[in-house]
Write an enzyme that holds these catalytic residues in place. Structure first.
Site, short mmCIF file in Angstrom:
data_model
loop_
_atom_site.label_atom_id
_atom_site.label_comp_id
_atom_site.label_asym_id
_atom_site.label_seq_id
_atom_site.Cartn_x
_atom_site.Cartn_y
_atom_site.Cartn_z
N ARG A 234 -1.32 1.59 11.00
CA ARG A 234 -1.17 2.81 10.22
C ARG A 234 -0.17 3.78 10.83
O ARG A 234 0.19 4.79 10.24
CB ARG A 234 -2.53 3.51 10.09
CG ARG A 234 -3.57 2.68 9.39
CD ARG A 234 -4.85 3.47 9.26
NE ARG A 234 -4.68 4.61 8.37
CZ ARG A 234 -4.83 4.58 7.06
NH1 ARG A 234 -5.18 3.48 6.47
NH2 ARG A 234 -4.65 5.66 6.33
N LYS B 37 11.88 -7.90 2.92
CA LYS B 37 11.08 -8.50 4.00
C LYS B 37 11.96 -8.74 5.22
O LYS B 37 11.59 -8.43 6.35
CB LYS B 37 10.50 -9.82 3.47
CG LYS B 37 9.27 -10.29 4.12
CD LYS B 37 8.00 -9.84 3.43
CE LYS B 37 7.89 -8.33 3.32
NZ LYS B 37 6.78 -7.86 2.58
N ASN C 299 -5.09 12.99 9.69
CA ASN C 299 -4.14 12.11 8.97
C ASN C 299 -3.76 12.85 7.69
O ASN C 299 -4.62 13.15 6.88
CB ASN C 299 -4.82 10.78 8.64
CG ASN C 299 -4.01 9.95 7.65
OD1 ASN C 299 -2.79 10.09 7.59
ND2 ASN C 299 -4.68 9.12 6.89
N GLY C 300 -2.48 13.14 7.53
CA GLY C 300 -2.02 13.84 6.33
C GLY C 300 -0.97 14.87 6.69
O GLY C 300 -0.37 14.80 7.78
N GLU D 267 13.15 -5.33 6.88
CA GLU D 267 12.13 -4.47 7.48
C GLU D 267 11.57 -5.02 8.79
O GLU D 267 11.16 -4.25 9.65
CB GLU D 267 11.01 -4.10 6.49
CG GLU D 267 10.07 -5.21 6.12
CD GLU D 267 8.97 -4.76 5.16
OE1 GLU D 267 8.54 -3.60 5.21
OE2 GLU D 267 8.52 -5.60 4.36
N LYS E 55 1.98 1.06 7.55
CA LYS E 55 1.50 0.25 6.43
C LYS E 55 1.04 1.10 5.25
O LYS E 55 1.32 0.79 4.11
CB LYS E 55 0.34 -0.63 6.89
CG LYS E 55 -0.08 -1.57 5.79
CD LYS E 55 -0.63 -2.84 6.32
CE LYS E 55 -0.83 -3.85 5.21
NZ LYS E 55 0.43 -4.45 4.77
N GLU F 203 12.49 -8.78 -3.01
CA GLU F 203 11.41 -8.85 -2.01
C GLU F 203 11.87 -9.57 -0.75
O GLU F 203 11.58 -9.15 0.37
CB GLU F 203 10.17 -9.52 -2.64
CG GLU F 203 9.03 -9.83 -1.67
CD GLU F 203 8.43 -8.60 -1.00
OE1 GLU F 203 8.83 -7.47 -1.31
OE2 GLU F 203 7.57 -8.80 -0.13
N CYS G 125 -0.93 7.19 10.12
CA CYS G 125 -1.91 7.78 11.01
C CYS G 125 -3.29 7.21 10.72
O CYS G 125 -3.65 6.98 9.57
CB CYS G 125 -2.01 9.30 10.92
SG CYS G 125 -0.50 10.15 11.36
N TRP H 72 1.72 8.34 13.09
CA TRP H 72 3.05 8.09 12.50
C TRP H 72 3.62 9.50 12.29
O TRP H 72 3.12 10.26 11.46
CB TRP H 72 2.92 7.34 11.18
CG TRP H 72 4.23 6.91 10.60
CD1 TRP H 72 4.91 5.77 10.90
CD2 TRP H 72 5.00 7.60 9.62
NE1 TRP H 72 6.07 5.71 10.15
CE2 TRP H 72 6.15 6.81 9.37
CE3 TRP H 72 4.86 8.80 8.93
CZ2 TRP H 72 7.14 7.18 8.46
CZ3 TRP H 72 5.84 9.17 8.02
CH2 TRP H 72 6.96 8.37 7.80
N HIS I 168 30.69 -8.06 -9.85
CA HIS I 168 31.10 -6.69 -10.19
C HIS I 168 31.22 -5.82 -8.94
O HIS I 168 31.05 -4.61 -9.01
CB HIS I 168 30.12 -6.08 -11.19
CG HIS I 168 30.10 -6.79 -12.51
ND1 HIS I 168 31.19 -6.84 -13.34
CD2 HIS I 168 29.16 -7.56 -13.10
CE1 HIS I 168 30.91 -7.56 -14.42
NE2 HIS I 168 29.67 -8.02 -14.28
C1 G6P Z 1 4.65 0.49 2.95
C2 G6P Z 1 4.46 -0.94 3.43
C3 G6P Z 1 4.90 -1.93 2.35
C4 G6P Z 1 4.16 -1.65 1.05
C5 G6P Z 1 4.34 -0.19 0.61
C6 G6P Z 1 3.44 0.16 -0.54
O1 G6P Z 1 5.99 0.81 2.84
O2 G6P Z 1 5.19 -1.15 4.60
O3 G6P Z 1 4.61 -3.25 2.78
O4 G6P Z 1 4.64 -2.51 0.06
O5 G6P Z 1 4.01 0.69 1.68
O6 G6P Z 1 2.11 0.12 -0.09
P1 G6P Z 1 0.86 -0.10 -1.01
O7 G6P Z 1 -0.32 0.02 -0.10
O8 G6P Z 1 0.89 0.99 -2.05
O9 G6P Z 1 1.00 -1.44 -1.64
#
Ligand code: G6P
Length: 606
Positions: A27, A483, A99-100, A486, A601, A479, A2, A75, A502
């Protein structure tokens, strides 16, 4: 998670609010809305879906005049994404954006219904509007303050009232909020990119403060309505850093910014080829006392944490653990004298990471945070903050900020190794020479981005993909897998290559290809064997390895060659093709690269 915005000035607010929301859409993008004062009325327009839906609705509505308003991009937490659950939410006189999460909203809602308030949405936010309205006698400040005293949970709020045109109130707890300072205009925003076009001057809002804004003044009060003198901050970002600059998506633009981000870190933190951090004295004293490093982070930052753990133990000889913030906070972790908590977070606002920081602080443990947003909660609440200075990252999937975190982790580990007597100054300088080669090697990977695009054309046709690696390469496998899944919605899993046999190997066939990462010199042969195991089950394999090992791996896989730096820095090279493959696979599948479904994000809720 948000984004909120507010504008009060002399210009028409609708365009400014929409522009700000556009820059904060990362956001949250389930719905959006605005509320604008128009002739002593508050006009609220909101819509489910992306911002363009809201823009269409505003066009249908005709013109909305008004030089003061608030806006929101959502969001969803409480209540499905729908027009009615979109913000702003209104009561008789009050309209809010939030937001929250209001945790005790059900109890407050019951009380307000009893008082005769009528609820139209399923959101937790609507209680805030009704609660303030119910407490509003003759002083709006008092009503807001008393309402906030009754609320538990997190919030960044923008509040307007029908009887106070041209005025916005704002407050925050555990959610980010800043006040933009313009000429004859002022702003509220969750994040700086929303208002960078208009100003770089801002105040950070602290918890317990209530802010009153008009076009001509910004007053910040404590709970007793004493005015607080704030220090003006100046953002070191400019507007171009929050724009696509000719690239089709923010993600690819941000990937291509990696070399300059790495150079910037070298310029910022190296003096005569030695790491040099702010508060160096205090910093070294903390490192000297450290017997164990407890790393907390979420998402991709967590995988940077796994690199840090590996290096801190194997390179610095110091015990290290790494844990997702969401797990750490609820398991009553043992923290003791000699521990150092390291929090890694791009936004510095991730709720679970912040909770871990706070937990450590209440136990008297020093906290060092690695963050990309100056003034963020993590930055402010930590004893030491290492700024990644990667510039605003807009694409939801992190890329350049991830690389910046890795770079800072290397420097931190080198300094820790020096302080602990594991390496000499001479050795450190040699490592730094290697570190400084990274931008050039990253550049040459980016020059061959087309190769990754070709691979992505194949990748996009599969339903499942595995990523394997050993040691530091396992972190990059994690990672790379995250990536890809997502942003392209292809199911992927990462395994330490030795674990494949395993269980997971039973899933390997010609329909499940594997991306292998094999950059660690002492593990090359083992990786080669693991790849052969996959090939024997007819699985297709792409291998990321040093150019010098390309011949070896060509015998059983298709090779993506990387540059040649010391093992400890190889993650910074390996991650680039992984990001590029994920990016191009997402583009070719027609996905919304910068705003993948269901994600946001900055995750400011648990
Ligand atoms: C969200 C984002 C990720 C990020 C994670 C942690 O899930 O989509 O890309 O790695 O938050 O965010 P931060 O701001 O704490 O790195």
């Amino acid at each position: 998670m948000c984004g909120i915005i507010g504008y009060v000035g002399k210009k028409q607010s609708v365009d400014i609010l929409l522009e700000g929301l556009k820059r904060m859409e990362y956001r949250g993008y389930d719905s959006a809305g605005i509320a604008i004062f128009d002739n002593n009325e508050i006009n609220v327009i909101k819509s489910k879906g992306r911002l363009t839906e809201l823009e269409n609705k505003i066009k249908e509505y005709g013109s909305i005049d008004g030089t003061c308003g608030i806006g929101h991009t959502r969001w969803a937490t409480h209540g499905e994404p729908s027009d009615v659950n979109s913000h702003p939410h209104s009561s008789v006189r009050i309209t809010v954006v939030h937001n929250g999460i209001i945790e005790n909203y059900q109890q407050l809602k019951d009380e307000l219904i009893e008082k005769g308030y009528n609820f139209t949405s399923q959101t937790d936010t609507e209680v805030v509007a009704h609660l303030i309205d119910s407490l509003y006698k003759d002083d709006l400040f008092v009503a807001i303050r008393d309402a906030l005293r009754k609320i538990t949970g997190s919030y960044a709020l923008g509040i307007i009232s029908k009887d106070q045109p041209g005025k916005i109130y704002a407050a925050r707890k555990d959610s980010p909020l800043l006040i933009g300072l313009g000429k004859e205009e002022n702003f509220i925003a969750s994040d700086m990119p929303a208002i960078l076009k208009y100003t770089r001057d801002y105040y950070l809002v602290e918890e317990g403060e209530i802010v009153e804004l008009t076009s001509s003044y910004v007053k910040v009060y404590d709970e007793n309505k004493n005015e607080i003198k704030k220090t003006k901050q100046v953002a070191d970002w400019d507007i171009s850093s929050a724009e696509k600059g000719g690239y089709p998506h923010f993600m690819i633009k941000e990937i291509f910014e990696t070399p300059s981000v790495l150079k910037n870190i070298a310029n910022r933190y190296l003096v005569d080829d030695m790491p040099h951090f702010d508060k160096s004295h205090e910093f070294n004293a903390i490192l000297r006392r450290t017997n164990r490093v407890v790393i907390v982070a979420c998402g991709s930052a967590f995988y940077v944490g796994t690199v840090a753990k590996y290096l801190i133990e194997s390179f610095c000889g110091v015990e290290a653990t790494v844990e997702a913030g969401s797990e750490f906070r609820y398991r009553h972790p043992v923290l003791k004298d000699g521990d150092l908590v390291v929090a890694i977070s791009q936004s510095g606002e991730t709720a679970d990471t912040l909770a871990a920081i706070r937990l450590a602080k209440t136990r008297g443990i020093p906290v060092l945070s690695i963050v990309n947003v100056l003034g963020s909660s993590a930055a402010r609440e930590s004893d030491i903050m290492l700024y990644t200075a990667a510039g605003p990252e807009i694409a939801v999937a992190t890329t350049k900020a991830f690389s910046a975190q890795l770079a800072i982790v290397y420097l931190l580990c080198l300094q820790l190794a020096l302080v602990k007597g594991r390496i000499s100054e001479m050795q450190l300088i040699n490592y730094i020479k290697e570190f400084k080669k990274l931008p050039e090697y990253v550049d040459s990977i980016l020059l061959r981005a087309r190769d990754c695009e070709e691979i992505a054309k194949e990748v996009k046709n599969y339903e499942n993909i595995f990523f394997i690696g050993r040691g530091l390469d396992y972190s990059m496998a994690l990672e790379g897998s995250l990536k890809l899944k997502e942003i392209s919605y292809i199911h992927s899993e990462a395994f330490s290559a030795g674990e494949l046999k395993h269980g997971p190997i039973s899933l390997i066939s010609e329909t499940t290809p594997t991306v292998a990462i094999a950059t660690q010199k002492h593990l090359i042969e083992k990786m080669h064997n693991n790849i052969s195991e996959v090939r024997s089950r007819k699985g297709r394999v792409w291998t990321l390895c040093r150019k010098s090992d390309a011949e070896l791996f060509k015998s059983n896989s298709e090779v993506i060659p990387l540059g040649d730096v010391d093992d400890i820095f190889m993650p910074s090279l390996a991650v680039l093709p992984l990001q590029l493959i994920a990016y191009y696979a997402s583009v070719q599948k027609g996905c919304d690269v910068d705003k993948p479904r269901n994600l946001a994000k900055s995750v400011t809720v648990e």
